[in-house]
Design a protein around this motif. Sequence first.
Motif, PDB file in Angstrom:
ATOM      1  N   LEU A  75       0.797  -1.238   0.000  1.00  0.00           N
ATOM      2  CA  LEU A  75       0.000   0.000   0.000  1.00  0.00           C
ATOM      3  C   LEU A  75       0.824   1.279   0.000  1.00  0.00           C
ATOM      4  O   LEU A  75       0.319   2.304  -0.420  1.00  0.00           O
ATOM      5  CB  LEU A  75      -0.956   0.057   1.219  1.00  0.00           C
ATOM      6  CG  LEU A  75      -2.419  -0.261   0.982  1.00  0.00           C
ATOM      7  CD1 LEU A  75      -3.203  -0.049   2.277  1.00  0.00           C
ATOM      8  CD2 LEU A  75      -3.038   0.590  -0.102  1.00  0.00           C
ATOM      9  N   VAL A 120      -9.657  -5.182   2.212  1.00  0.00           N
ATOM     10  CA  VAL A 120      -9.095  -4.949   0.882  1.00  0.00           C
ATOM     11  C   VAL A 120      -7.782  -5.729   0.817  1.00  0.00           C
ATOM     12  O   VAL A 120      -7.212  -6.097   1.854  1.00  0.00           O
ATOM     13  CB  VAL A 120      -8.879  -3.458   0.558  1.00  0.00           C
ATOM     14  CG1 VAL A 120     -10.203  -2.737   0.463  1.00  0.00           C
ATOM     15  CG2 VAL A 120      -7.982  -2.799   1.591  1.00  0.00           C
ATOM     16  N   LEU A 166     -11.697  -2.833  -3.483  1.00  0.00           N
ATOM     17  CA  LEU A 166     -12.209  -1.488  -3.216  1.00  0.00           C
ATOM     18  C   LEU A 166     -13.633  -1.300  -3.728  1.00  0.00           C
ATOM     19  O   LEU A 166     -14.415  -0.557  -3.149  1.00  0.00           O
ATOM     20  CB  LEU A 166     -11.291  -0.440  -3.846  1.00  0.00           C
ATOM     21  CG  LEU A 166      -9.900  -0.297  -3.232  1.00  0.00           C
ATOM     22  CD1 LEU A 166      -9.038   0.597  -4.108  1.00  0.00           C
ATOM     23  CD2 LEU A 166      -9.980   0.261  -1.825  1.00  0.00           C
ATOM     24  N   MET A 213      -8.293  -1.080   9.802  1.00  0.00           N
ATOM     25  CA  MET A 213      -7.949   0.122   9.058  1.00  0.00           C
ATOM     26  C   MET A 213      -8.664   1.339   9.640  1.00  0.00           C
ATOM     27  O   MET A 213      -8.085   2.425   9.747  1.00  0.00           O
ATOM     28  CB  MET A 213      -8.312  -0.047   7.580  1.00  0.00           C
ATOM     29  CG  MET A 213      -7.807   1.072   6.691  1.00  0.00           C
ATOM     30  SD  MET A 213      -8.351   0.837   4.998  1.00  0.00           S
ATOM     31  CE  MET A 213      -7.476  -0.659   4.563  1.00  0.00           C
ATOM     32  N   GLN A 261      -5.363   7.664   4.492  1.00  0.00           N
ATOM     33  CA  GLN A 261      -6.624   8.096   3.888  1.00  0.00           C
ATOM     34  C   GLN A 261      -6.388   8.673   2.487  1.00  0.00           C
ATOM     35  O   GLN A 261      -7.158   8.415   1.569  1.00  0.00           O
ATOM     36  CB  GLN A 261      -7.291   9.129   4.797  1.00  0.00           C
ATOM     37  CG  GLN A 261      -7.662   8.566   6.165  1.00  0.00           C
ATOM     38  CD  GLN A 261      -8.293   9.594   7.073  1.00  0.00           C
ATOM     39  OE1 GLN A 261      -9.187  10.316   6.673  1.00  0.00           O
ATOM     40  NE2 GLN A 261      -7.833   9.667   8.318  1.00  0.00           N
ATOM     41  N   GLN A 269      -3.961   7.836   0.540  1.00  0.00           N
ATOM     42  CA  GLN A 269      -3.609   6.701  -0.311  1.00  0.00           C
ATOM     43  C   GLN A 269      -4.857   5.953  -0.770  1.00  0.00           C
ATOM     44  O   GLN A 269      -4.981   5.567  -1.936  1.00  0.00           O
ATOM     45  CB  GLN A 269      -2.675   5.766   0.464  1.00  0.00           C
ATOM     46  CG  GLN A 269      -2.301   4.477  -0.259  1.00  0.00           C
ATOM     47  CD  GLN A 269      -1.320   4.718  -1.384  1.00  0.00           C
ATOM     48  OE1 GLN A 269      -1.143   5.835  -1.836  1.00  0.00           O
ATOM     49  NE2 GLN A 269      -0.704   3.666  -1.864  1.00  0.00           N
ATOM     50  N   LEU A 270      -5.793   5.761   0.128  1.00  0.00           N
ATOM     51  CA  LEU A 270      -7.032   5.063  -0.240  1.00  0.00           C
ATOM     52  C   LEU A 270      -7.834   5.863  -1.263  1.00  0.00           C
ATOM     53  O   LEU A 270      -8.407   5.291  -2.195  1.00  0.00           O
ATOM     54  CB  LEU A 270      -7.870   4.779   1.006  1.00  0.00           C
ATOM     55  CG  LEU A 270      -7.349   3.655   1.902  1.00  0.00           C
ATOM     56  CD1 LEU A 270      -8.177   3.570   3.172  1.00  0.00           C
ATOM     57  CD2 LEU A 270      -7.363   2.321   1.164  1.00  0.00           C
ATOM     58  N   ARG A 271      -7.858   7.184  -1.096  1.00  0.00           N
ATOM     59  CA  ARG A 271      -8.556   8.014  -2.080  1.00  0.00           C
ATOM     60  C   ARG A 271      -7.879   7.900  -3.445  1.00  0.00           C
ATOM     61  O   ARG A 271      -8.550   7.830  -4.482  1.00  0.00           O
ATOM     62  CB  ARG A 271      -8.596   9.477  -1.619  1.00  0.00           C
ATOM     63  CG  ARG A 271      -9.575   9.740  -0.496  1.00  0.00           C
ATOM     64  CD  ARG A 271      -9.856  11.222  -0.335  1.00  0.00           C
ATOM     65  NE  ARG A 271      -8.688  11.962   0.094  1.00  0.00           N
ATOM     66  CZ  ARG A 271      -8.371  12.196   1.377  1.00  0.00           C
ATOM     67  NH1 ARG A 271      -9.147  11.724   2.335  1.00  0.00           N
ATOM     68  NH2 ARG A 271      -7.295  12.893   1.687  1.00  0.00           N
TER      69      ARG A 271
END
Length: 225
Positions: free
Chosen positions: A7, A45, A78, A106, A117, A119-121
């Motif tokens: 990640l 995920v 995702l 998470m 956050q 990175q997830l976006r």
Amino acid sequence: MLNAICLPLGMTRQDVVKMDELIKERFRLPKGGTLYRQGDAADAVYGLRSGSLKTQIEDANGQVQITGFLLPGEVLGLDGLMSEQQVSHAIALEDSEVCIIRLDEMDQLAPQLPSLQRQLRRLMSKEIGRSHQLLLALGSLRSEQRLAAFLLNLSQRLQVLGYSPYEFILRMSREEIGNFLGLTLETVSRLFSRFAREGLIRVQQREVHILDMAALQALSGTDCS
């Protein structure tokens, strides 16, 4: 465990150490093994650590549409977060290993890691972009443009991982490529032969060597990144 794969692209070293506290779970999949199935609960995920996977959806009549091919460093699952249900099957194209990132863990870590956050976006945006690319390919590109764009996209993603962008092995079959691109097996085989004849690529079974990157880019007529 992460090694810039599961990640942490764009995260600081300190944040990666914190992430390592989160991602302790790994899962190995044999070739043909299923990571999750359409309709399963989406409680995690998955970061692909090694190998390659495909995602596919299946309708009530058993009709299958491949929606993506995943390489190391890319993230699966995702698309099931909103409905809390997996919307596709994820199947290994070769022996593979994934990192499992549980959503409840998470959620606990996210307030301490603003970079997580972000990175997830970024990953969600990338997932949407991938869907848009598929719609573009299926809706407006000619068959030769679709295959050229597919090969270029694969080349660019492998280059990011540190591999040669010119020589690689296709882990998916030509039939799977055709399904993904909305082309018949015969069309895909004919196009590979045509590209080889015109000096764009050299093909030996599943080994591909791109000989003329510029010509392939011109043929694709689209942004393949």
